[in-house]
Write a protein that holds these residues in place. Structure first.
Motif, short mmCIF file in Angstrom:
data_model
loop_
_atom_site.label_atom_id
_atom_site.label_comp_id
_atom_site.label_asym_id
_atom_site.label_seq_id
_atom_site.Cartn_x
_atom_site.Cartn_y
_atom_site.Cartn_z
N PRO A 196 -9.19 4.47 4.73
CA PRO A 196 -8.81 5.13 5.99
C PRO A 196 -8.41 4.12 7.06
O PRO A 196 -9.03 3.06 7.21
CB PRO A 196 -10.08 5.88 6.39
N PHE A 197 -7.37 4.46 7.83
CA PHE A 197 -6.92 3.68 8.98
C PHE A 197 -6.66 4.65 10.13
O PHE A 197 -6.40 5.84 9.91
CB PHE A 197 -5.64 2.90 8.67
N HIS A 198 -6.69 4.13 11.35
CA HIS A 198 -6.37 4.92 12.53
C HIS A 198 -5.15 4.32 13.22
O HIS A 198 -5.11 3.12 13.48
CB HIS A 198 -7.55 4.99 13.49
N GLY A 208 -7.73 -0.28 12.68
CA GLY A 208 -6.49 0.09 13.33
C GLY A 208 -5.28 -0.31 12.49
O GLY A 208 -5.34 -1.21 11.65
N ILE A 209 -4.18 0.36 12.75
CA ILE A 209 -2.95 0.08 12.00
C ILE A 209 -1.75 0.34 12.89
O ILE A 209 -1.73 1.27 13.70
CB ILE A 209 -2.88 0.95 10.71
N ASP A 242 -3.98 9.20 15.04
CA ASP A 242 -4.06 9.94 13.78
C ASP A 242 -4.77 9.13 12.70
O ASP A 242 -4.69 7.90 12.66
CB ASP A 242 -2.66 10.31 13.29
N LEU A 243 -5.46 9.85 11.81
CA LEU A 243 -6.09 9.23 10.65
C LEU A 243 -5.03 9.09 9.55
O LEU A 243 -4.40 10.07 9.16
CB LEU A 243 -7.26 10.07 10.16
N LEU A 244 -4.86 7.89 9.06
CA LEU A 244 -3.86 7.62 8.03
C LEU A 244 -4.57 7.08 6.80
O LEU A 244 -5.25 6.04 6.85
CB LEU A 244 -2.85 6.59 8.55
N ARG A 245 -4.47 7.79 5.69
CA ARG A 245 -5.14 7.39 4.45
C ARG A 245 -4.13 6.67 3.55
O ARG A 245 -3.15 7.26 3.13
CB ARG A 245 -5.72 8.61 3.73
N ALA A 247 0.86 -1.19 0.00
CA ALA A 247 0.00 0.00 0.00
C ALA A 247 0.89 1.23 0.00
O ALA A 247 2.04 1.19 0.44
CB ALA A 247 -0.94 0.00 1.21
N TYR A 248 0.33 2.33 -0.48
CA TYR A 248 1.06 3.59 -0.55
C TYR A 248 0.74 4.46 0.66
O TYR A 248 -0.42 4.68 1.00
CB TYR A 248 0.69 4.37 -1.82
N VAL A 249 1.81 4.94 1.32
CA VAL A 249 1.70 6.01 2.30
C VAL A 249 2.28 7.24 1.63
O VAL A 249 3.51 7.37 1.50
CB VAL A 249 2.46 5.68 3.59
N GLY A 250 1.42 8.14 1.19
CA GLY A 250 1.91 9.23 0.37
C GLY A 250 2.52 8.64 -0.90
O GLY A 250 1.91 7.81 -1.58
#
Length: 873
Positions: free
Chosen positions: A657-659, A622-623, A639-642, A576-579
């Protein structure tokens, strides 16, 4: 013995480095990838590259996107989402192992389907499938001629940028393989061509939108495996540069092989540093034993040297004689030691690769050089001692004169510097090896290894400075007021021979300290290698399968029923891509994960392992994110992490979305840099993935045997099964990848023999030094038992004090060495491992040497020619 130990070390290090090179070369599925602009250029360049010396095979290949695929059969119509196509020539599999045929073959005009794609389409050999090159294009029909398992999709289907290398991309869920001619005529015309000029701007993140023609080349592994990884890296780089210069402007390769060899070269530096730290002290102590042996002839040398001086021999004549004698001894001992070292490697490490002639010649030359230097040093030291005004027991006639190093306090300075370097290194966290621009160097190793080296030096000089005063003081206090008793008389006698006793104590103590350090460090290293192997593999046994097979074939449940399996859990390893960063993502079942693998609290930041799994179970979105990602994006818990996740149904990326629940710095099977851990059910629901693709299993018995049973039970499902023993071998063939088992066995065998020899030499020297004194006692009517008791007393003191000194100093050195090389361990060890069995054998070896030499000394005293000895001057 010293030269044999050095020879064994040199031969073993050479074979180990060759093994590391061969393992690194074998681990690369595809060495070179060179993007070109057309099929015609692809064929021409493949012929030109294949004709180069050192290239085993060069093939014209291509990769292209696949928009969709469909199949109509007895079960109805089926279809797949997007994927990728690989085009190769018929002889591609001779040297390249990027895919493995399970059934059938690659035939002109036909297609080979990846196993997962064949299962999704429910297509068999002989069926017809339709491949859609791009959306809106007419489907192309191909007959299925085989089913394969693509083993290196991340390498084969990675978009290539000649300047930056492979671009990060998620491996396709569906893959098909076409003959290159069929691909060029029937499939490629529907797509545009990606050229090296427009490749970087044309490729979308994580996808390929056109035909990428490329020359794929595999190098001849034999010359690359003949030396160290650094040598292999230089050869590979020179070969690539030569080929690119001869084909100037026509191709520029993405070099996968050099990347693997760069890592192996860095690992080999760790290996050589470890071997030096674990072998050189033993050879130096063995040379010290050589000096101890030479001291046994000091009285004879004294008489002969004074006779030569009386007859007119100059110091130059005596020096020339000493040099000549040392050369003769050195050559004989060097040749014998080199042969003994090679025999030790062959006998104790039979799995080691046979050394080449050049390596044996180099080892022999080094052994001869060391033997000559050691013999000359011992000869000159003994000659100086014999010519000086020293007594037989080593007491200096000039007690007020001390060597310069003692007056300067170099022993105290060395110990202080050792502690300072250790403190600074532990505090600043320096690594031993850096690797800038594919040029691995031991940048900080000299600084770091100052700590144990200075500790060795300082402790040795301090013991020499004491000259046995501590032993003499203890013996005097033990004798006390009972000096008239036999026991008190013996202890009092030993206290007056403190300097002579100290010689044996120093050498035996350093030898035992070296043995304790070696045993504790290698035992700790081996345990951490197992921990590292399990962390790398994920569990005792790990099974990987094509997507969807784990769920559809109920592999987790079937593996759990295999004899010897205690627990299982299924894992979805995806991306998956984070940014802009593509990261490994692990979808797990929090309720069963900890039962099938090992989790430590130290893996997580701010959470225990139990708390982390419970938090994931409570919150589906959750992540857990790696520490590197948390630092890079300034994330905090809650934090919300997309994330951008590939939707397997549409083939496009979608935002999910993940938290954030917390941080994680280590996780089973995860890479060492950036990764994420999520709930597998939530991830699969968001990405429409077919389910997990990995199964972890905890073994109740031998993991290797359990792994074989799991492989047999799932052989028809296209799985790949690995066990922790196999992973440990793979890991240690690369440091942690460096196995210390071979050199540990060699040095342990030498240490036991040397410990026995040390005590034998000490007893022999004690008898030689007190020969006249003991003869006088015998002449005065003292019984043999009473005379021998003097020797037994000194022997017992040296053995007991040497064992205590060896235990303390060895533990301190092992602690320091583990701390210095903590970057080798992943994760670092919680505590040192103490191999009590070997340590008991080591002490028993020294005790056996003392016992046997004591018995031999008693017999020699019984046969002592009293008249001849008493007449000696």
């Amino acid at each position: 013995m010293a030269t044999a130990l050095l020879g064994a070390m040199l031969v073993y290090v050479g074979t180990s480095l060759r093994t590391m090179s061969a393992a690194a070369v074998r681990s690369v599925a595809l060495d070179w990838q060179g993007p070109v602009s057309s099929y015609a250029a692809d064929r021409r360049l493949a012929r030109a590259v294949g004709a180069q010396v050192g290239v085993a095979q060069a093939s014209p290949t291509a990769t292209a996107p696949l928009a969709a695929a469909s199949h109509s059969g007895p079960a109805g119509a089926t279809s797949t989402g997007s994927g990728a196509v690989l085009a190769v020539p018929p002889d591609y599999g001779r040297h390249v192992s990027t895919f493995r045929l399970l059934h059938g073959s690659l035939r002109p005009g036909a297609v080979v389907l990846d196993q997962q794609m064949a299962a999704t389409l429910q297509a068999r050999i002989g069926d017809t499938v339709r491949l859609v090159p791009r959306r809106g294009a007419a489907p192309r029909a191909f007959r299925v001629s085989g089913v394969a398992l693509v083993t290196a999709p991340d390498v084969v289907f990675a978009p290539l940028d000649p300047q930056l290398g492979p671009a990060p991309a998620q491996p396709p869920a569906n893959a098909a393989i076409l003959p290159i001619e069929t691909f060029a005529g029937a499939y490629a015309p529907a797509l545009r061509t990606l050229t090296p000029a427009n490749l970087g701007s044309s490729v979308q993140p994580g996808a390929q939108d056109g035909v990428q023609w490329q020359v794929q080349a595999q190098l001849d592994a034999r010359p690359l495996s003949a030396g160290s990884p650094a040598d292999a890296l230089r050869r590979a780089d020179r070969l690539r540069n030569r080929v690119q210069s001869e084909l100037a402007g026509r191709v520029q390769f993405v070099d996968n092989l050099s990347d693997a060899l760069t890592t192996a070269a860095e690992d080999s530096l760790y290996a050589q540093a470890l071997y030096i730290m674990l072998a050189v002290p033993g050879a130096l102590v063995a040379l010290g034993l050589g000096y101890l042996a030479a001291l046994g002839a000091v009285e004879r040398d004294r008489r002969e040297l004074w006779l030569l001086r009386a007859r007119g021999a100059s110091r130059r004549d005596i020096l020339a004689g000493a040099v000549a004698e040392s050369v003769v001894i050195g050559v004989l001992a060097g040749v014998a030691g080199a042969a003994a070292g090679w025999a030790a490697v062959a006998g104790l490490v039979p799995q080691a690769a046979a050394p080449g002639g050049g390596r044996l010649a180099a080892a022999g030359a080094a052994c001869v050089g060391l033997a000559i230097a050691g013999a000359l040093a011992a000869r000159l030291a003994v000659s100086r001692r014999a010519l000086s005004a020293q007594g037989a027991e080593g007491e200096d006639a000039r007690p007020g004169v001390h060597p310069l190093w003692q007056r300067l306090g170099l022993d105290f300075i060395a110990l202080a510097l050792s502690g300072l370097v250790y403190w600074l290194t532990a505090r600043t966290g320096f690594a031993a090896v850096i690797n800038p621009d594919a040029n691995p160097t031991l940048s900080l190793s000299v600084y770091m290894f100052f700590a144990p080296a200075l500790l060795w030096l300082g402790a040795t000089m301090l013991l020499v400075r004491l000259r046995g005063r501590a032993v003499a003081w203890v013996a005097e206090r033990a004798a006390g007021g009972r000096a008239r008793s036999p026991r008190g008389f013996l202890l009092a006698s030993a206290s007056r021979r403190g300097a002579a006793v100290n010689r044996g104590l120093v050498l035996l103590g350093l030898l035992l300290a070296f043995g304790v350090q070696l045993a504790m460090f290698t035992a700790t290293y081996d345990r951490q290698a197992q921990v590292d192997a399990q962390l790398t593999l994920g569990a005792d046994v790990a099974l990987s399968a094509p997507p969807g097979v784990v769920t559809s074939h109920r592999l987790a449940q079937r593996v759990a029923s295999v004899p010897g399996v205690r627990a299982t859990t299924a894992v979805d390893h995806s991306y998956a891509y984070v940014g802009p960063d593509l990261q490994d993502t692990y979808g797990i079942d929090p309720s069963s994960f900890a039962r099938a693998t090992s989790l430590r609290d130290s893996y997580f930041l701010g959470l225990s392992a139990h708390q982390a799994m419970r938090a994931l179970a409570r919150r589906r979105d959750g992540i857990l994110v790696s520490k590197e990602t948390i630092d890079d994006y300034s994330l905090h818990a809650g934090d919300l992490l997309r994330l951008r996740v590939l939707d397997r149904r549409s083939g496009a990326f979608r935002v999910v979305p993940f938290h954030l629940l917390g941080g994680v710095q280590e996780f089973p099977s995860a890479p060492r840099d950036s990764f994420m851990v999520v709930d597998g059910r939530y991830l699969d629901a968001a990405s429409h993935a077919p389910g997990p693709n990995v199964v972890f299993a905890r073994a109740a018995a031998d993991p290797a045997a359990v792994g074989r049973r799991v492989a047999a039970a799932t052989a028809r499902d296209g799985t790949r099964v690995s066990d922790i023993a196999e992973q440990a071998a793979a890991t240690t063939s690369s440091i942690t990848t460096v196995s210390l088992g071979g050199i540990s066995r060699i040095e342990r065998a030498f240490l036991i023999v040397l410990a026995c020899a040390a005590m034998a030499l000490f007893v022999g020297l004690a008898v030689a030094e007190r020969r006249r004194e003991l003869a006088v006692m015998r002449a005065l009517g003292a019984p043999l038992r009473a005379v021998a008791a003097f020797v037994w007393t000194e022997t017992a003191i040296v053995l007991a004090a040497g064992a205590a000194l060896g235990a303390g100093l060895g533990w301190l050195l092992a602690t320091m060495l583990v701390a210095m090389l903590r970057h080798v361990f992943d994760p670092p060890p919680d505590s040192l491992v103490v191999p009590w069995g070997f340590l008991a054998v080591l002490v028993a070896g020294a005790a056996a040497g003392a016992l046997l030499s004591g018995v031999a000394a008693r017999r020699s005293l019984a046969r002592l020619p009293l008249g001849e000895v008493l007449r000696e001057q």
